[in-house]
Scaffold this active site. Structure first.
Site, mmCIF file in Angstrom:
data_model
loop_
_atom_site.group_PDB
_atom_site.id
_atom_site.type_symbol
_atom_site.label_atom_id
_atom_site.label_comp_id
_atom_site.label_asym_id
_atom_site.label_seq_id
_atom_site.Cartn_x
_atom_site.Cartn_y
_atom_site.Cartn_z
ATOM 1 N N CYS A 81 0.842 -1.194 0.000
ATOM 2 C CA CYS A 81 0.000 0.000 0.000
ATOM 3 C C CYS A 81 0.878 1.245 0.000
ATOM 4 O O CYS A 81 1.797 1.356 0.804
ATOM 5 C CB CYS A 81 -0.881 -0.016 1.245
ATOM 6 S SG CYS A 81 -1.747 1.520 1.540
ATOM 7 N N CYS A 173 -7.862 0.127 0.510
ATOM 8 C CA CYS A 173 -7.017 -0.461 1.553
ATOM 9 C C CYS A 173 -6.599 -1.878 1.175
ATOM 10 O O CYS A 173 -7.424 -2.692 0.772
ATOM 11 C CB CYS A 173 -7.798 -0.473 2.862
ATOM 12 S SG CYS A 173 -7.054 -1.489 4.143
ATOM 13 N N GLN A 296 -15.984 -11.936 13.735
ATOM 14 C CA GLN A 296 -14.536 -11.920 13.521
ATOM 15 C C GLN A 296 -14.208 -11.311 12.158
ATOM 16 O O GLN A 296 -14.887 -11.610 11.185
ATOM 17 C CB GLN A 296 -14.005 -13.349 13.587
ATOM 18 C CG GLN A 296 -14.089 -13.961 14.975
ATOM 19 C CD GLN A 296 -12.945 -13.550 15.874
ATOM 20 O OE1 GLN A 296 -12.062 -12.806 15.462
ATOM 21 N NE2 GLN A 296 -12.964 -14.006 17.102
ATOM 22 N N TYR A 325 -16.484 -15.792 27.806
ATOM 23 C CA TYR A 325 -16.280 -14.644 26.904
ATOM 24 C C TYR A 325 -16.646 -15.096 25.479
ATOM 25 O O TYR A 325 -15.840 -14.988 24.566
ATOM 26 C CB TYR A 325 -14.837 -14.138 26.934
ATOM 27 C CG TYR A 325 -14.270 -13.897 28.312
ATOM 28 C CD1 TYR A 325 -14.385 -12.647 28.910
ATOM 29 C CD2 TYR A 325 -13.622 -14.905 29.000
ATOM 30 C CE1 TYR A 325 -13.860 -12.420 30.170
ATOM 31 C CE2 TYR A 325 -13.101 -14.685 30.265
ATOM 32 C CZ TYR A 325 -13.213 -13.437 30.850
ATOM 33 O OH TYR A 325 -12.685 -13.221 32.091
ATOM 34 N N ASP A 405 -11.662 -16.770 26.201
ATOM 35 C CA ASP A 405 -11.224 -15.890 25.114
ATOM 36 C C ASP A 405 -11.485 -14.446 25.550
ATOM 37 O O ASP A 405 -12.346 -13.763 25.002
ATOM 38 C CB ASP A 405 -12.011 -16.244 23.833
ATOM 39 C CG ASP A 405 -11.566 -15.433 22.622
ATOM 40 O OD1 ASP A 405 -10.589 -14.658 22.731
ATOM 41 O OD2 ASP A 405 -12.203 -15.565 21.559
ATOM 42 N N CYS A 432 -5.757 -12.233 23.090
ATOM 43 C CA CYS A 432 -5.351 -11.190 22.153
ATOM 44 C C CYS A 432 -4.287 -10.289 22.793
ATOM 45 O O CYS A 432 -3.931 -9.261 22.239
ATOM 46 C CB CYS A 432 -6.550 -10.375 21.682
ATOM 47 S SG CYS A 432 -7.468 -9.643 23.024
#
Ligand code: SAH
Length: 477
Positions: A81, A173, A296, A325, A405, A432
């Site tokens: 990009c 993008c 997701q 979660y 999660d 994460c």
């Protein structure tokens, strides 16, 4: 002069230096030392020799701007990009994908060593190489484009420059799907022709705030949601007729957001054309996705992530599983196909509405969802059934497998404590944030669990984000 004297001398703002990049920071920036003084240099790749100019100087370290790459690293690649450096979306597009994966695995390992206190020998045994993508671009099924106005007064859309709300015009993008561009050009042309202004954050005036685009990778269905500072778009018929011609267009909606906040979406939406949702599949399970649903963003890697979680869970069909979660129940539904019963817990009521609806449209009956904090629901459940010893419906205090999660802040200790009491054979941790992951693993491994397998899964190529899946098992007594 000794090394120490030089370090104390430090560097000042606007000093320049030639630096060899020897490390990568948590935000993907290159790190190098000049006479013991550490410089953090955005866009410099490990292995580069660069000329850098100090922008902000502290006593022992400073932040510098990359002026010139004097000798490029073998890991340096041309970004796909043209806006990769300016845009806040990607941080490591100039690093080869192989190196990105090594960086992510190393980031997880470093946290497990430093914060988790796990030994290098153990990590050598349990860590698997990061699971990457074959094609690490064009993977996002969701994009939210902010709208603004350029100096000439024309509407523009693109992405925010790092840490600002300045829009860099770009309808193409590299992480998104090609149809984004076509949709955005239609909207920009429509705005120009009908003199419909973009929203201006400073004055609170103007109409078009954001456009949300979602694309079902499996179904090729497209959703466009126009987020506006008002309740309608005049002459919208013309816009709808153009957009609806795009093959796959399934849903065009309008969400009204008249609040002066950074929150993108309004609380609700109206259907302007087609249906109010699109459908998509992950691992054979069907999902109904509205503009407000969580889903997701990288469906290819999500399937890989869930398959790995399933492999780690090692289900035979008789197990009781908790998915804490659980969001819209994606992991729960994926695992329910292989378990006796799955219980999901999630704090956001609308997500649980979606989870129940997703279970229904897939005809999955061996799942049950609860709204609430994982650290309250699970201990409450455990206390109830530990005393009563279970009921005729098969509800019981014990569990075979627990999956968590959590968001970045990790798990509450009250939850981890209950997991230990429930004593499942296996705990699968999807994370994460490697730092809170390491903290929570340290707790569990101090309470009768051992680390079995650890694998970073690259859900967000070209960015510094790391997702990790971990298997722990109960120590045999
Ligand atoms: N497992 C899901 C989503 C995980 S994201 C998936 O794979 O799609 C983390 C989720 O935890 C979010 O949906 C968030 O709303 C929820 N959450 C945050 N704090 C929570 C808490 N204390 N108890 C239960 N859920 C929580």
């Amino acid at each position: 002069m000794t090394q120490k004297d030089m370090a104390q001398k430090g560097m000042r703002k606007n000093d320049t230096a030639v630096v060899k990049i020897t490390d990568i920071g948590v935000n993907g920036e290159g790190i190098g030392k000049v006479d013991g003084y550490t410089l953090f240099i955005k866009d410099a790749v490990i292995g580069d020799t660069v000329e850098a100019k100090v922008m902000k100087a502290k006593k022992n370290y400073g932040y510098a701007r990359l002026m010139e790459v004097i000798a490029p690293s073998p890991d340096r690649v041309k970004p796909q990009c043209p806006f990769a450096r300016k845009c806040g979306g990607c941080q490591i597009q100039e690093m080869s994908y192989e190196r990105q994966l090594a960086f992510k695995a190393q980031k997880v390992r470093g946290n497990l060593e430093r914060i988790g206190g796990f030994s290098a020998e153990l990590l050598d045994q349990v860590m698997e190489p990061a699971l990457g993508m074959d094609a690490p671009f064009g993977y996002r099924n969701k994009a939210q484009f902010p709208f603004g106005t350029d100096k000439e007064g024309n509407p523009v859309t693109g992405f925010y420059a790092g840490r600002t709300h300045h829009i860099i015009p770009n309808t193409d993008c590299a992480l998104g799907v090609p149809v984004n561009r076509e949709i955005l050009e239609i909207i920009l042309n429509f705005m120009k022709k009908n003199k419909i202004p973009s929203y201006d954050e400073k004055t609170g005036k103007g109409l078009i705030r954001h456009v949300l685009i979602r694309y079902g990778f499996a179904t090729r269905e497209i959703m466009v949601c126009l987020v506006v500072n008002g309740t309608e778009i005049s002459e919208a018929g013309e816009l709808l007729s153009e957009l609806s011609k795009i093959p796959g267009m399934t849903s065009i909606t309008l969400s009204s957001n008249m609040l002066r906040t950074n929150v993108i979406m309004g609380d609700s939406f109206d259907v302007l054309w087609g249906s109010g949702y699109i459908t998509d599949y992950i691992g054979g399970i069907k999902y109904r996705i509205s503009p407000l649903s969580f889903y997701q963003v990288n469906p290819v890697q999500t399937e890989n992530l869930y398959s790995l979680a399933l492999e780690y869970a090692d289900l035979k069909g008789h197990e009781t599983v908790w998915d804490l979660y659980c969001g819209i129940g994606t992991i729960s539904l994926f695992l329910a196909q292989k378990a006796r019963k799955v219980y999901g817990v999630e704090i956001i009521p609308q997500a649980i509405d979606d989870a129940r609806e997703n279970a229904r449209i897939n005809g999955i009956e061996n799942v049950e969802f609860f709204v609430g904090k994982a650290e309250e629901v699970l201990p409450g459940w455990y206390q109830q059934y530990a005393v009563s010893g279970g009921d005729s419906a098969g509800n019981e205090a014990r569990a075979d497998v627990v999956i968590v999660d959590p968001p970045r802040k990790g798990c509450d200790e009250a939850l981890l404590g209950t997991i230990v009491e429930m004593a499942p054979e296996r705990v699968v941790y999807v994370s994460c944030d490697p730092a809170t992951l390491a903290r929570d693993l340290k707790y569990l491994c101090g309470q009768g669990y051992v680390l079995e397998r650890v694998r970073a899964v690259d859900m967000f190529p070209e960015t510094v984000h790391v997702e990790t899946v971990v298997l722990m098992s109960k120590v045999k007594e």
